[in-house]
Design an enzyme around this catalytic site. Structure first.
Site, PDB file in Angstrom:
ATOM      1  CB  CYS A 162      40.549  45.337  36.637  1.00  0.00           C
ATOM      2  SG  CYS A 162      40.341  43.720  37.360  1.00  0.00           S
TER       3      CYS A 162
HETATM    4  N1  PMP Z   1      34.104  41.237  38.685  1.00  0.00           N
HETATM    5  C1  PMP Z   1      34.770  41.374  39.841  1.00  0.00           C
HETATM    6  C2  PMP Z   1      33.997  41.620  41.110  1.00  0.00           C
HETATM    7  C3  PMP Z   1      36.170  41.281  39.874  1.00  0.00           C
HETATM    8  O1  PMP Z   1      36.829  41.441  41.044  1.00  0.00           O
HETATM    9  C4  PMP Z   1      36.863  41.049  38.667  1.00  0.00           C
HETATM   10  C5  PMP Z   1      38.359  40.961  38.674  1.00  0.00           C
HETATM   11  N2  PMP Z   1      38.837  39.793  39.258  1.00  0.00           N
HETATM   12  C6  PMP Z   1      36.119  40.904  37.476  1.00  0.00           C
HETATM   13  C7  PMP Z   1      34.743  41.017  37.537  1.00  0.00           C
HETATM   14  C8  PMP Z   1      36.789  40.677  36.148  1.00  0.00           C
HETATM   15  O2  PMP Z   1      37.435  39.455  36.072  1.00  0.00           O
HETATM   16  P1  PMP Z   1      38.280  39.063  34.773  1.00  0.00           P
HETATM   17  O3  PMP Z   1      39.332  40.123  34.623  1.00  0.00           O
HETATM   18  O4  PMP Z   1      38.844  37.734  35.123  1.00  0.00           O
HETATM   19  O5  PMP Z   1      37.365  39.014  33.615  1.00  0.00           O
END
Ligand code: PMP
Length: 384
Positions: free
Chosen positions: A320
């Site tokens: 991300c």
């Molecule tokens: N919280 C944590 C601890 C993450 O590692 C992630 C990414 N996998 C997210 C939130 C966000 O997830 P998403 O991009 O699926 O919304």
């Protein structure tokens, strides 16, 4: 070996989802048999997701993923409970979807405090106790960190929050399905879950909201999901997440044992065969599928490309945050220097990784590192 960035949907999950695209396509709010069929499927999924964390079905709010669940938890609680105080305390190694929400809340007048972690990435509970005061409205500490795998003492953190009458949220995105979770035992008020981390579809998540807590919704409309998340439900996605949660509950322990063995074989094999390589994060208190290894004198990105050519896919940090060139804030919070943080690789193992694959990586790693060090101006002569 990059399951944290994206995991395949389990075949059994996909099979359960399929009928809800074209055959059972009803809107769960409709008063006819197509609607009832969809509503029944959602009810069932809510029970299964709740079951994974020992929550009641009605305490589960389905969202479009962990990011939305984190947004709803923090923004929703801040708006509803601001009369309790203006301070929010989070750990310094939270995911960017918590950090950036907090930046926004700080612009709205909330005071954000960051609790430090030690050199292994474990939350400093004494520092947390000092930061949580009478005007603290919410404390948020992730159950485990996706980059360094470190598992946090969330039960103790929740106790510290509750001592001051603050709400306690935990982002369990990467922990769910890897380690047992019990919202009652750890006394959590709000918990974020993600479907893809359970081998369910992407773009699906959930927020556990303890009975009695009301959040101000961030998506407003027809009042679905108990008024906390409006919009026609993603029925196939919800069914998929439900099935994934059910499978995780049954298969978690044996899979965790298998992954722990693979993880330790990988960590020991790489550290033994590559000079000046080090483990980031806690050696024991870590997720069964996570290894984060630092290689002195080289860049994580060049390692990623070299290994990709050899058929091994890894990450150099959170996917991300991959668009920024900044070093990982998680590794910096452990006290690492910028160049150390840049030379780190994240291995997140999953269902389809085998012992042979681990051995292949152990075999390839010394040569790859040596080649890259040979062209790095930072490498000392004795390592060339
Ligand atoms: N919280 C944590 C601890 C993450 O590692 C992630 C990414 N996998 C997210 C939130 C966000 O997830 P998403 O991009 O699926 O919304």
């Amino acid at each position: 070996m990059d399951y944290a960035s994206g995991s395949p949907v389990d075949e059994r999950v996909l099979e359960d989802m399929k009928p809800y695209f074209s055959e059972h396509f009803g809107n769960p709010s409709s008063f006819h048999s197509y609607g009832f069929k969809a509503l029944e499927a959602i009810k069932n999924a809510r029970m299964r997701v709740g079951g994974l964390i020992e929550a009641l079905p009605e305490e589960i709010v389905f969202t479009s993923g962990a990011t939305e669940a984190n947004n709803l938890a923090l923004i929703g609680a801040a708006a509803r409970y601001k009369n309790r105080g203006s301070r929010i305390v989070i750990s310094s190694i939270e995911h960017i979807s918590i950090l950036n929400v907090c930046k926004e809340l700080s612009r709205q007048g909330f005071e954000i405090k960051y609790a430090p972690v030690d050199k292994d990435g474990i939350l400093d509970l004494d520092a947390l106790t000092e930061l949580v005061d009478d005007k603290t409205m919410l404390v948020s500490v992730m159950t485990a960190n996706g980059e360094i795998g470190t598992i946090q003492p969330i039960k103790k953190a929740a106790e510290i929050a509750h001592d001051k009458k603050a709400l306690f949220h935990t982002d369990a995105t990467v922990a769910a399905g890897k380690i047992p979770l019990d919202v009652n035992e750890s006394d959590v008020d709000l918990m974020t879950l993600s479907s893809n981390d359970l081998y369910g579809p992407k773009g699906m998540g959930a927020l556990y909201v303890r009975r009695g807590i009301r959040l101000k919704p961030i998506i407003i409309g027809g009042g679905q999901e108990g008024g906390m998340r409006s919009g026609t439900e993603n029925v196939p996605g919800i069914v998929g997440m439900g099935k994934a949660a059910e499978l995780a509950k049954v298969e978690m322990r044996s899979e965790a044992d298998r992954l722990t063995k693979l993880r330790d074989r990988l960590i020991n094999g790489v550290l033994d065969s590559v000079p000046e390589s080090y483990l980031n994060g806690h050696p024991i208190q870590r997720l069964p599928n996570n290894a984060n290894i630092r290689f002195s004198y080289i860049e994580g990105e060049s390692l990623l490309l070299s290994l990709d050519e050899l058929g091994v896919q890894l990450s150099s940090g959170s996917a991300c945050a991959a668009k920024t060139l900044e070093p990982s804030h998680v590794l910096i919070a452990l006290g690492l220097k910028h160049e150390e943080a840049h030379g780190s690789l994240v291995f997140t193992l999953g269902k389809y990784n085998t012992g042979e694959q681990i051995d292949y990586v152990i075999q390839q790693m010394p040569g790859v590192v040596k080649r890259l060090r040979a062209v790095s101006p930072l490498t000392p002569k004795e390592l060339m």
